[in-house]
Design a protein around this motif. Sequence first.
Motif, PDB file in Angstrom:
ATOM      1  N   UNK A 152     -21.340  29.177  33.606  1.00  0.00           N
ATOM      2  CA  UNK A 152     -22.024  29.069  34.903  1.00  0.00           C
ATOM      3  C   UNK A 152     -21.030  28.858  36.043  1.00  0.00           C
ATOM      4  N   UNK A 153     -21.280  29.521  37.160  1.00  0.00           N
ATOM      5  CA  UNK A 153     -20.491  29.308  38.383  1.00  0.00           C
ATOM      6  C   UNK A 153     -21.500  29.198  39.516  1.00  0.00           C
ATOM      7  N   UNK A 154     -21.509  28.062  40.204  1.00  0.00           N
ATOM      8  CA  UNK A 154     -22.523  27.835  41.237  1.00  0.00           C
ATOM      9  C   UNK A 154     -21.888  27.981  42.614  1.00  0.00           C
ATOM     10  N   UNK A 155     -22.498  28.837  43.414  1.00  0.00           N
ATOM     11  CA  UNK A 155     -21.968  29.175  44.731  1.00  0.00           C
ATOM     12  C   UNK A 155     -22.961  28.739  45.800  1.00  0.00           C
ATOM     13  N   UNK A 156     -22.457  27.974  46.790  1.00  0.00           N
ATOM     14  CA  UNK A 156     -23.310  27.587  47.924  1.00  0.00           C
ATOM     15  C   UNK A 156     -23.033  28.533  49.078  1.00  0.00           C
ATOM     16  N   UNK A 157     -24.048  29.247  49.497  1.00  0.00           N
ATOM     17  CA  UNK A 157     -23.860  30.183  50.609  1.00  0.00           C
ATOM     18  C   UNK A 157     -23.962  29.434  51.945  1.00  0.00           C
ATOM     19  N   UNK A 158     -23.551  30.121  53.022  1.00  0.00           N
ATOM     20  CA  UNK A 158     -23.520  29.465  54.334  1.00  0.00           C
ATOM     21  C   UNK A 158     -24.915  29.048  54.812  1.00  0.00           C
ATOM     22  N   UNK A 159     -25.967  29.683  54.282  1.00  0.00           N
ATOM     23  CA  UNK A 159     -27.335  29.311  54.675  1.00  0.00           C
ATOM     24  C   UNK A 159     -27.883  28.155  53.843  1.00  0.00           C
ATOM     25  N   UNK A 167     -22.786  34.293  32.325  1.00  0.00           N
ATOM     26  CA  UNK A 167     -22.783  35.330  31.286  1.00  0.00           C
ATOM     27  C   UNK A 167     -21.417  35.500  30.655  1.00  0.00           C
ATOM     28  N   UNK A 168     -21.427  35.922  29.408  1.00  0.00           N
ATOM     29  CA  UNK A 168     -20.174  36.208  28.713  1.00  0.00           C
ATOM     30  C   UNK A 168     -20.461  36.990  27.440  1.00  0.00           C
ATOM     31  N   UNK A 169     -19.617  37.962  27.149  1.00  0.00           N
ATOM     32  CA  UNK A 169     -19.816  38.821  25.980  1.00  0.00           C
ATOM     33  C   UNK A 169     -19.265  38.168  24.714  1.00  0.00           C
ATOM     34  N   UNK A 170     -19.479  38.873  23.587  1.00  0.00           N
ATOM     35  CA  UNK A 170     -19.011  38.452  22.264  1.00  0.00           C
ATOM     36  C   UNK A 170     -19.562  37.065  21.928  1.00  0.00           C
ATOM     37  N   UNK A 171     -18.677  36.045  21.784  1.00  0.00           N
ATOM     38  CA  UNK A 171     -19.148  34.701  21.436  1.00  0.00           C
ATOM     39  C   UNK A 171     -20.077  34.118  22.481  1.00  0.00           C
ATOM     40  N   UNK A 172     -20.018  34.644  23.703  1.00  0.00           N
ATOM     41  CA  UNK A 172     -20.896  34.171  24.782  1.00  0.00           C
ATOM     42  C   UNK A 172     -22.312  34.691  24.696  1.00  0.00           C
ATOM     43  N   UNK A 173     -22.557  35.638  23.737  1.00  0.00           N
ATOM     44  CA  UNK A 173     -23.907  36.085  23.335  1.00  0.00           C
ATOM     45  C   UNK A 173     -24.673  36.920  24.357  1.00  0.00           C
ATOM     46  N   UNK A 245     -17.384  34.348  35.414  1.00  0.00           N
ATOM     47  CA  UNK A 245     -17.815  34.737  36.770  1.00  0.00           C
ATOM     48  C   UNK A 245     -17.393  33.674  37.796  1.00  0.00           C
ATOM     49  N   UNK A 246     -17.071  34.134  38.992  1.00  0.00           N
ATOM     50  CA  UNK A 246     -16.828  33.229  40.119  1.00  0.00           C
ATOM     51  C   UNK A 246     -17.219  33.957  41.396  1.00  0.00           C
ATOM     52  N   UNK A 247     -17.668  33.202  42.392  1.00  0.00           N
ATOM     53  CA  UNK A 247     -18.011  33.808  43.682  1.00  0.00           C
ATOM     54  C   UNK A 247     -17.329  33.025  44.789  1.00  0.00           C
ATOM     55  N   UNK A 248     -16.691  33.750  45.731  1.00  0.00           N
ATOM     56  CA  UNK A 248     -16.256  33.092  46.952  1.00  0.00           C
ATOM     57  C   UNK A 248     -16.461  34.065  48.103  1.00  0.00           C
ATOM     58  N   UNK A 249     -16.470  33.506  49.307  1.00  0.00           N
ATOM     59  CA  UNK A 249     -16.735  34.330  50.483  1.00  0.00           C
ATOM     60  C   UNK A 249     -15.460  34.338  51.308  1.00  0.00           C
ATOM     61  N   UNK A 250     -15.073  35.529  51.750  1.00  0.00           N
ATOM     62  CA  UNK A 250     -13.859  35.642  52.560  1.00  0.00           C
ATOM     63  C   UNK A 250     -14.166  36.606  53.703  1.00  0.00           C
ATOM     64  N   UNK A 256     -16.940  38.770  44.159  1.00  0.00           N
ATOM     65  CA  UNK A 256     -17.335  38.385  42.803  1.00  0.00           C
ATOM     66  C   UNK A 256     -16.143  38.640  41.883  1.00  0.00           C
ATOM     67  N   UNK A 257     -15.652  37.605  41.209  1.00  0.00           N
ATOM     68  CA  UNK A 257     -14.471  37.775  40.352  1.00  0.00           C
ATOM     69  C   UNK A 257     -14.806  37.355  38.930  1.00  0.00           C
ATOM     70  N   UNK A 258     -14.011  37.857  37.973  1.00  0.00           N
ATOM     71  CA  UNK A 258     -14.373  37.710  36.561  1.00  0.00           C
ATOM     72  C   UNK A 258     -13.193  38.100  35.675  1.00  0.00           C
TER      73      UNK A 258
END
Length: 349
Positions: A152-159, A167-173, A245-250, A256-258
Amino acid sequence: MPEDSINHINFEELNEKAISAPLVSHIYTADPSAHVFNERIYIYPSHDIDSDAVFDDLGSQFAMEDYHVLSMDRPGSEVIDHGCVLHINDVPWASKQMWAPDAAEKDGKYYLFFPAKNHDGIFQIGVAISANPEGPFISEPNPIKGSFSIDPAVFKDDDGKYYMYFGGLWGGQLQRWRTGEFKADGEGPLVHLPADHQEALTPKVALLSDDLLQFAEEVKDVVILDENGQPLLAGDNGRRFFEAAWMHKYNGKYYFSYSTGDTHYLCYAIGDKPYGPFTYAGRILEPVVGWTSHHSIAEFEEKWYLFYHDSSLSQGVTHLRSVKMAEIHYDENGKMITLEPYIGIKILD
Ligand code: FUB
């Protein structure tokens, strides 16, 4: 990284050429999720341990049992280990494998989001709460309803809205949830994966409820497009989503990075909305020592940092990793400059 190639690495030379050193060396830490709370940097990592678990492609060797929180005043300053902040014995719904967590703050409370296997061996995502960013955290009795898979990656948006990417493949199911229901049949990491010519499995996103304890909507797909506007294919191993997964705003754009998992890259894709779609934009980090690559991105005093891990301290042991950080830069078009973790040394060709 193939295990047999570890024998060929000169770790003394590698550490000399590394762009950063482990942030702590008294314990093994991985999967760093970094946030700036109250002008201090907090890192929420996995706590890697050695175990008797078998070494396999499902990641059974990642048998973590608790979480620690690390913090520092600023980049380069002393790193404090706040000790065990949540143990699996204190999570009623979880049985094993406390994998990559993340944290968020809302209205003065701190929330630790974490995946673990439930008592049926199925990954779900739970929440634990604290009055302080350094914990300790008290777990909710049940996992988030409708949650599945890992990272899990939790992103707080400006609003002020909070989104969870996961999510994750293989062992992450993740591949076992293709129909929306968990498919338990078949063994091994490749069962239920799409064929190479089919669209890649997508990471997931959901808006969180106001109390951050549940999903506020049905889980949605996060679609990553290629340069022609087509979804990446499952066989595009060098670019398709695997985990982390990761999210940042620039500059107003959503990044979205992974990790690409079996090809060991950290990549990113850019979009105009938190739900995407995102267009593949390049690599953030070349492969590190160790099979996994996992990261977060955070801004501190107008500089941007990549938090990542490698297995250099354990001399290449896949499940004994160490958290590191390095500054990142963007070009004038918002493209992230790819980092080489060890100057002049390539871990993979
Ligand atoms: O740390 C266990 C798993 O390894 C994480 O959940 C993945 O992202 C990978 O880093």
